[in-house]
Design a protein around this motif. Structure first.
Motif, PDB file in Angstrom:
ATOM      1  N   UNK A 137       0.815  -1.230   0.000  1.00  0.00           N
ATOM      2  CA  UNK A 137       0.000   0.000   0.000  1.00  0.00           C
ATOM      3  C   UNK A 137       0.840   1.268   0.000  1.00  0.00           C
ATOM      4  N   UNK A 138       2.035   1.198   0.579  1.00  0.00           N
ATOM      5  CA  UNK A 138       2.924   2.365   0.581  1.00  0.00           C
ATOM      6  C   UNK A 138       3.342   2.695  -0.849  1.00  0.00           C
ATOM      7  N   UNK A 139       3.674   1.683  -1.630  1.00  0.00           N
ATOM      8  CA  UNK A 139       4.053   1.905  -3.026  1.00  0.00           C
ATOM      9  C   UNK A 139       2.898   2.516  -3.808  1.00  0.00           C
ATOM     10  N   UNK A 140       1.692   1.988  -3.611  1.00  0.00           N
ATOM     11  CA  UNK A 140       0.524   2.525  -4.320  1.00  0.00           C
ATOM     12  C   UNK A 140       0.320   3.995  -3.983  1.00  0.00           C
ATOM     13  N   UNK A 163       6.817   5.573   6.696  1.00  0.00           N
ATOM     14  CA  UNK A 163       6.373   4.202   6.532  1.00  0.00           C
ATOM     15  C   UNK A 163       7.476   3.220   6.125  1.00  0.00           C
ATOM     16  N   UNK A 164       8.569   3.718   5.549  1.00  0.00           N
ATOM     17  CA  UNK A 164       9.648   2.832   5.118  1.00  0.00           C
ATOM     18  C   UNK A 164      10.867   3.006   6.018  1.00  0.00           C
ATOM     19  N   UNK A 165      11.379   4.234   6.094  1.00  0.00           N
ATOM     20  CA  UNK A 165      12.535   4.487   6.953  1.00  0.00           C
ATOM     21  C   UNK A 165      12.164   4.487   8.430  1.00  0.00           C
ATOM     22  N   UNK A 166      10.887   4.729   8.719  1.00  0.00           N
ATOM     23  CA  UNK A 166      10.339   4.746  10.085  1.00  0.00           C
ATOM     24  C   UNK A 166      11.023   5.794  10.963  1.00  0.00           C
ATOM     25  N   UNK A 224      12.913   5.065  -6.387  1.00  0.00           N
ATOM     26  CA  UNK A 224      12.275   4.665  -5.131  1.00  0.00           C
ATOM     27  C   UNK A 224      11.146   3.658  -5.388  1.00  0.00           C
ATOM     28  N   UNK A 225      10.349   3.880  -6.427  1.00  0.00           N
ATOM     29  CA  UNK A 225       9.263   2.938  -6.733  1.00  0.00           C
ATOM     30  C   UNK A 225       9.801   1.551  -7.013  1.00  0.00           C
ATOM     31  N   UNK A 226      10.866   1.481  -7.798  1.00  0.00           N
ATOM     32  CA  UNK A 226      11.444   0.175  -8.118  1.00  0.00           C
ATOM     33  C   UNK A 226      12.066  -0.461  -6.872  1.00  0.00           C
ATOM     34  N   UNK A 227      12.716   0.339  -6.018  1.00  0.00           N
ATOM     35  CA  UNK A 227      13.280  -0.213  -4.783  1.00  0.00           C
ATOM     36  C   UNK A 227      12.182  -0.785  -3.895  1.00  0.00           C
ATOM     37  N   UNK A 228      11.064  -0.081  -3.828  1.00  0.00           N
ATOM     38  CA  UNK A 228       9.946  -0.590  -3.027  1.00  0.00           C
ATOM     39  C   UNK A 228       9.446  -1.925  -3.568  1.00  0.00           C
ATOM     40  N   UNK A 229       9.454  -2.098  -4.883  1.00  0.00           N
ATOM     41  CA  UNK A 229       9.054  -3.391  -5.458  1.00  0.00           C
ATOM     42  C   UNK A 229       9.964  -4.510  -4.949  1.00  0.00           C
ATOM     43  N   UNK A 230      11.276  -4.242  -4.916  1.00  0.00           N
ATOM     44  CA  UNK A 230      12.209  -5.251  -4.403  1.00  0.00           C
ATOM     45  C   UNK A 230      11.930  -5.565  -2.943  1.00  0.00           C
ATOM     46  N   UNK A 231      11.678  -4.540  -2.144  1.00  0.00           N
ATOM     47  CA  UNK A 231      11.400  -4.744  -0.726  1.00  0.00           C
ATOM     48  C   UNK A 231      10.118  -5.548  -0.526  1.00  0.00           C
ATOM     49  N   UNK A 232       9.094  -5.247  -1.313  1.00  0.00           N
ATOM     50  CA  UNK A 232       7.815  -5.943  -1.185  1.00  0.00           C
ATOM     51  C   UNK A 232       7.988  -7.436  -1.470  1.00  0.00           C
ATOM     52  N   UNK A 233       8.822  -7.767  -2.448  1.00  0.00           N
ATOM     53  CA  UNK A 233       9.028  -9.168  -2.821  1.00  0.00           C
ATOM     54  C   UNK A 233       9.986  -9.894  -1.886  1.00  0.00           C
TER      55      UNK A 233
END
Length: 267
Positions: free
Chosen positions: A136-139, A160-163, A188-197
Protein backbone atom coordinates in the motif's frame (compact mmCIF):
# COMPACT_ATOMS: atom_id res chain seq x y z
CA UNK A 1 40.32 19.28 -7.16
CA UNK A 2 38.05 16.37 -6.13
CA UNK A 3 39.02 13.23 -8.01
CA UNK A 4 35.54 12.79 -9.49
CA UNK A 5 35.46 16.24 -11.07
CA UNK A 6 37.56 15.03 -14.01
CA UNK A 7 36.26 11.46 -14.25
CA UNK A 8 33.16 11.15 -16.49
CA UNK A 9 31.05 8.04 -15.93
CA UNK A 10 31.35 4.99 -18.16
CA UNK A 11 28.59 2.48 -18.85
CA UNK A 12 27.77 -1.08 -19.89
CA UNK A 13 24.69 -2.93 -21.07
CA UNK A 14 23.39 -5.30 -18.41
CA UNK A 15 21.71 -8.68 -18.85
CA UNK A 16 18.30 -7.27 -19.88
CA UNK A 17 19.56 -4.38 -21.98
CA UNK A 18 19.47 -1.82 -19.15
CA UNK A 19 22.41 0.57 -19.40
CA UNK A 20 24.26 0.91 -16.10
CA UNK A 21 26.54 3.89 -15.55
CA UNK A 22 29.43 3.88 -13.12
CA UNK A 23 32.50 5.80 -12.08
CA UNK A 24 35.84 4.06 -11.65
CA UNK A 25 38.76 5.68 -9.86
CA UNK A 26 41.89 4.65 -8.00
CA UNK A 27 43.98 1.50 -8.02
CA UNK A 28 44.43 -1.46 -5.74
CA UNK A 29 41.99 -4.08 -4.45
CA UNK A 30 38.62 -3.65 -6.23
CA UNK A 31 35.77 -2.21 -4.18
CA UNK A 32 32.20 -1.76 -5.47
CA UNK A 33 30.31 0.94 -3.53
CA UNK A 34 26.51 0.51 -3.74
CA UNK A 35 24.28 3.47 -3.00
CA UNK A 36 20.99 3.47 -1.13
CA UNK A 37 17.49 4.55 -2.14
CA UNK A 38 17.31 8.10 -3.40
CA UNK A 39 21.01 8.03 -4.30
CA UNK A 40 23.20 7.81 -7.35
CA UNK A 41 26.74 8.25 -8.61
CA UNK A 42 27.32 10.96 -6.01
CA UNK A 43 26.26 9.03 -2.91
CA UNK A 44 29.59 7.41 -1.96
CA UNK A 45 31.83 10.10 -3.45
CA UNK A 46 32.56 11.93 -0.15
CA UNK A 47 33.88 8.67 1.34
CA UNK A 48 35.55 7.52 -1.87
CA UNK A 49 37.66 10.68 -2.02
CA UNK A 50 39.58 9.32 0.99
CA UNK A 51 39.99 5.79 -0.40
CA UNK A 52 41.01 6.23 -4.04
CA UNK A 53 44.71 6.28 -3.19
CA UNK A 54 44.49 2.71 -1.85
CA UNK A 55 41.66 0.94 -3.71
CA UNK A 56 40.18 0.57 -7.17
CA UNK A 57 36.70 2.01 -6.61
CA UNK A 58 33.65 1.25 -8.72
CA UNK A 59 30.61 3.47 -8.01
CA UNK A 60 27.58 2.43 -10.09
CA UNK A 61 24.25 4.23 -10.32
CA UNK A 62 21.80 1.42 -9.66
CA UNK A 63 19.11 0.63 -12.25
CA UNK A 64 16.30 3.16 -11.99
CA UNK A 65 18.61 5.99 -10.95
CA UNK A 66 19.95 8.45 -13.53
CA UNK A 67 22.03 8.32 -15.57
CA UNK A 68 21.48 4.53 -15.55
CA UNK A 69 18.48 3.19 -17.40
CA UNK A 70 15.11 2.51 -15.77
CA UNK A 71 15.15 -1.27 -15.99
CA UNK A 72 11.95 -3.29 -15.95
CA UNK A 73 9.14 -3.35 -13.44
CA UNK A 74 8.62 -4.98 -11.06
CA UNK A 75 12.23 -5.05 -9.95
CA UNK A 76 13.76 -7.68 -7.66
CA UNK A 77 17.02 -7.80 -5.73
CA UNK A 78 18.13 -10.54 -8.13
CA UNK A 79 18.19 -7.99 -10.97
CA UNK A 80 20.70 -5.82 -9.12
CA UNK A 81 22.72 -8.87 -8.14
CA UNK A 82 23.09 -9.68 -11.82
CA UNK A 83 24.18 -6.08 -12.50
CA UNK A 84 26.86 -6.45 -9.83
CA UNK A 85 27.88 -9.78 -11.31
CA UNK A 86 28.58 -8.10 -14.62
CA UNK A 87 30.71 -5.45 -12.91
CA UNK A 88 32.71 -8.17 -11.17
CA UNK A 89 33.17 -9.88 -14.54
CA UNK A 90 34.59 -6.62 -15.92
CA UNK A 91 36.91 -6.38 -12.93
CA UNK A 92 38.07 -9.93 -13.53
CA UNK A 93 38.58 -10.94 -9.89
CA UNK A 94 36.61 -11.06 -6.62
CA UNK A 95 35.63 -7.67 -5.23
CA UNK A 96 34.77 -6.12 -1.88
CA UNK A 97 31.20 -4.82 -1.64
CA UNK A 98 30.43 -1.68 0.36
CA UNK A 99 26.72 -0.94 0.68
CA UNK A 100 24.75 1.97 2.11
CA UNK A 101 21.22 1.39 3.45
CA UNK A 102 19.22 -0.31 0.66
CA UNK A 103 22.53 -0.83 -1.12
CA UNK A 104 23.72 -2.84 1.88
CA UNK A 105 20.76 -5.16 1.43
CA UNK A 106 21.72 -5.56 -2.25
CA UNK A 107 25.23 -6.51 -1.13
CA UNK A 108 23.88 -9.17 1.22
CA UNK A 109 21.82 -10.68 -1.59
CA UNK A 110 24.87 -10.65 -3.85
CA UNK A 111 26.96 -12.60 -1.35
CA UNK A 112 24.10 -15.05 -0.71
CA UNK A 113 23.75 -15.61 -4.47
CA UNK A 114 27.35 -16.79 -4.63
CA UNK A 115 29.00 -13.90 -6.43
CA UNK A 116 32.80 -13.82 -5.92
CA UNK A 117 32.78 -11.37 -3.01
CA UNK A 118 35.88 -10.89 -0.84
CA UNK A 119 34.12 -9.03 1.96
CA UNK A 120 31.02 -7.04 2.87
CA UNK A 121 31.00 -3.63 4.56
CA UNK A 122 27.39 -2.64 5.28
CA UNK A 123 26.03 0.65 6.55
CA UNK A 124 22.65 0.09 8.29
CA UNK A 125 20.81 -2.28 5.94
CA UNK A 126 17.06 -1.66 6.52
CA UNK A 127 16.18 -5.35 6.59
CA UNK A 128 13.02 -4.66 8.58
CA UNK A 129 11.56 -2.83 5.54
CA UNK A 130 10.30 -5.83 3.59
CA UNK A 131 7.22 -7.80 2.73
CA UNK A 132 3.68 -7.30 1.46
CA UNK A 133 2.90 -4.71 4.14
CA UNK A 134 4.78 -2.18 1.98
CA UNK A 135 2.51 -2.72 -1.05
CA UNK A 136 0.00 0.00 0.00
CA UNK A 137 2.92 2.36 0.58
CA UNK A 138 4.05 1.91 -3.03
CA UNK A 139 0.52 2.52 -4.32
CA UNK A 140 0.15 5.70 -2.27
CA UNK A 141 3.67 6.89 -3.15
CA UNK A 142 3.01 6.53 -6.87
CA UNK A 143 -0.32 8.38 -6.49
CA UNK A 144 1.38 11.30 -4.77
CA UNK A 145 4.11 11.47 -7.40
CA UNK A 146 1.54 11.35 -10.22
CA UNK A 147 -0.29 14.26 -8.56
CA UNK A 148 2.94 16.24 -8.33
CA UNK A 149 3.12 16.13 -4.54
CA UNK A 150 6.76 15.09 -4.04
CA UNK A 151 6.90 16.64 -0.59
CA UNK A 152 4.16 14.38 0.80
CA UNK A 153 5.64 11.42 -1.07
CA UNK A 154 9.01 11.94 0.62
CA UNK A 155 7.27 12.29 4.00
CA UNK A 156 5.42 9.01 3.37
CA UNK A 157 8.69 7.18 2.74
CA UNK A 158 10.25 8.64 5.88
CA UNK A 159 7.30 7.57 8.01
CA UNK A 160 6.37 4.20 6.53
CA UNK A 161 9.65 2.83 5.12
CA UNK A 162 12.53 4.49 6.95
CA UNK A 163 10.34 4.75 10.08
CA UNK A 164 11.78 8.08 11.13
CA UNK A 165 10.20 9.02 14.51
CA UNK A 166 7.46 11.63 14.34
CA UNK A 167 9.34 13.80 16.84
CA UNK A 168 12.30 14.01 14.48
CA UNK A 169 10.10 14.69 11.46
CA UNK A 170 8.30 17.46 13.36
CA UNK A 171 11.62 19.00 14.35
CA UNK A 172 12.67 19.09 10.69
CA UNK A 173 9.29 20.48 9.63
CA UNK A 174 7.68 20.42 6.22
CA UNK A 175 10.27 20.54 3.46
CA UNK A 176 9.94 20.45 -0.30
CA UNK A 177 12.46 18.53 -2.40
CA UNK A 178 15.12 20.73 -3.97
CA UNK A 179 14.04 21.41 -7.54
CA UNK A 180 17.69 21.37 -8.60
CA UNK A 181 18.17 17.82 -7.32
CA UNK A 182 17.40 14.90 -9.67
CA UNK A 183 13.94 13.37 -9.30
CA UNK A 184 14.60 9.95 -7.76
CA UNK A 185 10.94 8.94 -7.41
CA UNK A 186 11.17 6.30 -10.17
CA UNK A 187 14.11 4.64 -8.45
CA UNK A 188 12.27 4.67 -5.13
CA UNK A 189 9.26 2.94 -6.73
CA UNK A 190 11.44 0.18 -8.12
CA UNK A 191 13.28 -0.21 -4.78
CA UNK A 192 9.95 -0.59 -3.03
CA UNK A 193 9.05 -3.39 -5.46
CA UNK A 194 12.21 -5.25 -4.40
CA UNK A 195 11.40 -4.74 -0.73
CA UNK A 196 7.81 -5.94 -1.19
CA UNK A 197 9.03 -9.17 -2.82
CA UNK A 198 11.57 -9.76 -0.05
CA UNK A 199 11.28 -10.96 3.55
CA UNK A 200 12.39 -9.54 6.90
CA UNK A 201 13.60 -12.99 8.05
CA UNK A 202 17.10 -12.34 9.41
CA UNK A 203 18.19 -15.92 10.11
CA UNK A 204 18.70 -16.54 6.38
CA UNK A 205 21.95 -14.56 6.52
CA UNK A 206 23.47 -16.81 9.21
CA UNK A 207 24.93 -19.14 6.58
CA UNK A 208 27.06 -16.42 4.98
CA UNK A 209 30.77 -17.00 5.58
CA UNK A 210 31.91 -13.78 3.90
CA UNK A 211 33.93 -11.53 6.25
CA UNK A 212 31.50 -8.73 7.12
CA UNK A 213 31.76 -5.32 8.75
CA UNK A 214 28.42 -3.98 9.99
CA UNK A 215 28.26 -0.25 10.72
CA UNK A 216 25.63 1.87 12.41
CA UNK A 217 25.18 5.24 14.10
CA UNK A 218 24.62 5.26 17.85
CA UNK A 219 21.71 7.70 17.47
CA UNK A 220 19.86 6.06 14.58
CA UNK A 221 16.22 5.41 15.42
CA UNK A 222 14.69 2.00 16.03
CA UNK A 223 14.18 -0.55 14.63
CA UNK A 224 17.49 -0.03 12.80
CA UNK A 225 19.79 -0.57 15.82
CA UNK A 226 17.99 -3.73 16.90
CA UNK A 227 18.02 -5.04 13.32
CA UNK A 228 21.75 -4.44 12.81
CA UNK A 229 22.65 -5.91 16.21
CA UNK A 230 20.57 -9.03 15.54
CA UNK A 231 22.25 -9.37 12.17
CA UNK A 232 25.69 -9.07 13.77
CA UNK A 233 24.80 -11.73 16.33
CA UNK A 234 23.50 -14.12 13.68
CA UNK A 235 26.34 -13.82 11.17
CA UNK A 236 29.32 -15.87 12.38
CA UNK A 237 31.92 -13.81 10.48
CA UNK A 238 30.55 -10.33 11.22
CA UNK A 239 31.87 -7.53 13.41
CA UNK A 240 29.90 -4.45 14.44
CA UNK A 241 31.23 -0.89 14.49
CA UNK A 242 29.11 1.85 16.12
CA UNK A 243 29.74 5.52 15.34
CA UNK A 244 29.06 7.70 18.41
CA UNK A 245 26.70 10.63 17.95
CA UNK A 246 25.75 9.65 14.39
CA UNK A 247 22.55 8.65 12.64
CA UNK A 248 21.73 7.01 9.33
CA UNK A 249 23.47 9.69 7.29
CA UNK A 250 27.01 9.37 8.69
CA UNK A 251 28.62 8.42 5.33
CA UNK A 252 27.67 11.93 4.19
CA UNK A 253 28.25 13.82 7.44
CA UNK A 254 31.55 12.24 8.57
CA UNK A 255 32.96 10.72 5.34
CA UNK A 256 36.59 10.80 6.47
CA UNK A 257 35.80 8.81 9.63
CA UNK A 258 33.76 6.26 7.68
CA UNK A 259 36.55 5.97 5.09
CA UNK A 260 39.13 5.38 7.82
CA UNK A 261 37.02 2.56 9.23
CA UNK A 262 36.57 1.00 5.80
CA UNK A 263 40.27 1.22 5.03
CA UNK A 264 41.05 -0.61 8.25
CA UNK A 265 38.68 -3.42 7.31
CA UNK A 266 39.27 -3.88 3.58
CA UNK A 267 42.35 -5.78 2.50
Amino acid sequence: MPIFASEPPASFESFDGTRIYYQRVGSGSPVIMIHGSGGGLHSWQPVAEYLADRFELWLPARRGYAPSGPGHAPKHYADEVRDLGMIIEMIGRPAHLVGMSYGATVALHAAAAGLPVRSLALWEPPLYAAGAELAPVLVRFDELITNGDRGRAVRLLAEQVSRVPSSLLEAVGETEPDEHEPDDSYGWSRDLESMIADTAYLDRWASLTTPTLLMRGSDTWEPMPETVERLATGMPHATLETFPGQMHFAPSTIPETVARTLAGFLY
